[in-house]
Design an enzyme around this catalytic site. Sequence first.
Site, PDB file in Angstrom:
ATOM      1  N   LYS A  96       0.720  -1.095  -0.104  1.00  0.00           N
ATOM      2  CA  LYS A  96      -0.001  -0.029   0.226  1.00  0.00           C
ATOM      3  C   LYS A  96       0.940   1.281  -0.145  1.00  0.00           C
ATOM      4  CE  LYS A  96      -3.762  -2.247   2.604  1.00  0.00           C
ATOM      5  NZ  LYS A  96      -4.572  -2.333   3.687  1.00  0.00           N
ATOM      6  N   TYR A 125     -12.264  -3.120  -3.641  1.00  0.00           N
ATOM      7  CA  TYR A 125     -12.984  -2.939  -2.138  1.00  0.00           C
ATOM      8  C   TYR A 125     -14.384  -3.171  -2.238  1.00  0.00           C
ATOM      9  CZ  TYR A 125      -8.059  -2.091  -0.439  1.00  0.00           C
ATOM     10  OH  TYR A 125      -6.916  -2.284   0.018  1.00  0.00           O
ATOM     11  N   PHE A 161     -15.950   3.246   7.123  1.00  0.00           N
ATOM     12  CA  PHE A 161     -14.517   3.360   6.807  1.00  0.00           C
ATOM     13  C   PHE A 161     -14.179   3.568   5.319  1.00  0.00           C
ATOM     14  CE2 PHE A 161     -14.712  -1.258   7.093  1.00  0.00           C
ATOM     15  CZ  PHE A 161     -14.012  -1.648   6.137  1.00  0.00           C
ATOM     16  N   ARG A 168      -0.682 -14.891   4.196  1.00  0.00           N
ATOM     17  CA  ARG A 168      -1.581 -14.425   5.327  1.00  0.00           C
ATOM     18  C   ARG A 168      -0.786 -14.474   6.679  1.00  0.00           C
ATOM     19  NH1 ARG A 168      -5.621 -10.979   4.146  1.00  0.00           N
ATOM     20  NH2 ARG A 168      -6.657 -11.875   6.137  1.00  0.00           N
ATOM     21  N   THR A 203      -4.766  -7.735  10.777  1.00  0.00           N
ATOM     22  CA  THR A 203      -4.719  -6.334  10.218  1.00  0.00           C
ATOM     23  C   THR A 203      -4.456  -5.141  11.050  1.00  0.00           C
ATOM     24  OG1 THR A 203      -7.077  -7.421   9.017  1.00  0.00           O
ATOM     25  CG2 THR A 203      -6.810  -5.012   9.212  1.00  0.00           C
ATOM     26  N   ARG A 219       3.136  -6.838   9.069  1.00  0.00           N
ATOM     27  CA  ARG A 219       2.478  -5.727   9.858  1.00  0.00           C
ATOM     28  C   ARG A 219       2.966  -5.554  11.292  1.00  0.00           C
ATOM     29  NH1 ARG A 219      -3.375  -7.565   7.591  1.00  0.00           N
ATOM     30  NH2 ARG A 219      -3.143  -6.481   5.505  1.00  0.00           N
ATOM     31  N   ASN A 275      -1.637   0.041   7.125  1.00  0.00           N
ATOM     32  CA  ASN A 275      -0.785  -1.404   7.662  1.00  0.00           C
ATOM     33  C   ASN A 275       0.013  -1.945   6.426  1.00  0.00           C
ATOM     34  OD1 ASN A 275      -2.808  -2.352   6.004  1.00  0.00           O
ATOM     35  ND2 ASN A 275      -3.865  -3.385   7.391  1.00  0.00           N
ATOM     36  N   HIS A 293      -1.647  -5.576   1.674  1.00  0.00           N
ATOM     37  CA  HIS A 293      -2.970  -6.116   1.583  1.00  0.00           C
ATOM     38  C   HIS A 293      -2.594  -7.660   0.941  1.00  0.00           C
ATOM     39  CE1 HIS A 293      -6.841  -7.441   0.115  1.00  0.00           C
ATOM     40  NE2 HIS A 293      -6.442  -7.769  -0.830  1.00  0.00           N
ATOM     41  N   GLU A 307      -9.003 -10.914  -7.139  1.00  0.00           N
ATOM     42  CA  GLU A 307      -8.089  -9.601  -7.342  1.00  0.00           C
ATOM     43  C   GLU A 307      -7.217  -9.675  -8.093  1.00  0.00           C
ATOM     44  OE1 GLU A 307      -8.669  -8.931  -2.358  1.00  0.00           O
ATOM     45  OE2 GLU A 307      -7.032  -9.745  -3.085  1.00  0.00           O
TER      46      GLU A 307
END
Length: 149
Positions: free
Chosen positions: A9, A49, A57, A85, A91, A102, A112, A115, A126
Amino acid sequence: MERTFVMIKPDGVQRGIVGAVISRLEAKGLKMVAAQFTVLSEEKVMEHYAEHVEKPFFPSLKAYVMSGPVLTMVWEGKDAIAIVRRLVGATNPAEAAPGTIRGDMGMETGKNVIHASDAPESAAREIGIHFTKDELVAYTRIDEAVLYE
């Protein structure tokens, strides 16, 4: 081999930790088969998303993810989704275990660093949003090949 989608990100790009993130995925034995450095369009953000569009949010998430460049990638390997993951961590970086991306690099839930797809269905969706089939590159990593016969 299983494929998964990963996006570093804007905060990860802006903090200069792209290489550190990629190194962790490569060191685990995963293989990058596609990558694109880009600023996401509103259309791609809305599609990516889609499940969050109606949540309170979402406006701040949308503004943040469009605020700067991201690195979108496809990674391949045995159990790639579960492995990525685990490497990514929770998260909320405050709850992410030390040793996870993270946990070690994230600052807050809204920023964070990364993704990662959470299931085979979301990975396929995705990947399809961000890459065409022709952009996925097939090759053999040296550790996958037989070096000497």
